[in-house]
Design a protein around this motif. Structure first.
Motif, PDB file in Angstrom:
ATOM      1  N   ASP A  27       0.867  -0.996  -0.242  1.00 47.70           N
ATOM      2  CA  ASP A  27       0.069   0.124  -0.008  1.00 47.70           C
ATOM      3  C   ASP A  27       0.722   1.684   0.043  1.00 47.70           C
ATOM      4  O   ASP A  27       0.475   2.641  -0.580  1.00 47.70           O
ATOM      5  CB  ASP A  27      -0.668  -0.159   1.051  1.00 47.70           C
ATOM      6  CG  ASP A  27      -0.532  -0.081   2.695  1.00 47.70           C
ATOM      7  OD1 ASP A  27       0.489  -1.122   2.706  1.00 47.70           O
ATOM      8  OD2 ASP A  27      -0.634   0.553   3.698  1.00 47.70           O
ATOM      9  N   ILE A  30       2.211   1.726  -3.740  1.00 50.53           N
ATOM     10  CA  ILE A  30       1.138   2.722  -4.446  1.00 50.53           C
ATOM     11  C   ILE A  30       1.123   3.461  -4.203  1.00 50.53           C
ATOM     12  O   ILE A  30       0.754   4.831  -5.084  1.00 50.53           O
ATOM     13  CB  ILE A  30      -0.328   1.695  -3.701  1.00 50.53           C
ATOM     14  CG1 ILE A  30      -0.437   0.442  -4.424  1.00 50.53           C
ATOM     15  CG2 ILE A  30      -1.388   2.467  -4.763  1.00 50.53           C
ATOM     16  CD1 ILE A  30      -1.451  -0.389  -3.759  1.00 50.53           C
ATOM     17  N   ALA A  59      -2.943  -2.820  -9.393  1.00 49.07           N
ATOM     18  CA  ALA A  59      -3.529  -1.565  -8.987  1.00 49.07           C
ATOM     19  C   ALA A  59      -3.580  -0.500  -8.807  1.00 49.07           C
ATOM     20  O   ALA A  59      -4.463   0.597  -8.384  1.00 49.07           O
ATOM     21  CB  ALA A  59      -2.608  -2.010  -7.042  1.00 49.07           C
TER      22      ALA A  59
END
Length: 82
Positions: A27, A30, A59
C-alpha cells in the motif's frame, strides 16, 4: 522509481525525481507512485507489467485518477530495450 520529462518534439529527456526505497509495504508503494504521478502532473506513466510488477499496474489502474495515466510496458530479455 524515476520520473522523467520527455519532450515529444525534440526527443529530449530530463530527470525530475528519483526514489529508491526498499522494503515498502504494497500500500505504501501504491501511494508513492500515485503521489509522484500527481506531484509531477504525469500524463503517461509506464510500469513494467511482467513478473511481480503486474500487481502494481493492476492496483494503480483501479484508482480513478490513475486509470488514464498508467500504461503497462513489457520488457524482454534485454532490459535496455528503451
Amino acid at each position: 522509481m524515476i520520473v522523467v520529462a520527455y519532450n515529444v518534439d525534440t526527443g529530449t529527456r530530463r530527470v525530475l525525481d528519483i526514489r529508491r526505497e526498499k522494503g515498502l509495504e504494497f500500500d505504501v508503494q501504491i501511494a508513492l507512485v500515485r503521489d509522484l504521478t500527481v506531484r509531477h502532473r504525469v500524463s503517461v506513466a509506464m510500469i513494467e507489467d511482467n513478473g511481480l510488477q503486474k500487481w502494481l499496474l493492476d492496483a494503480l489502474s483501479a484508482l480513478p485518477e490513475m486509470r488514464d495515466v498508467i500504461k503497462g510496458h513489457r520488457t524482454g530479455a534485454n532490459k535496455a530495450d528503451r
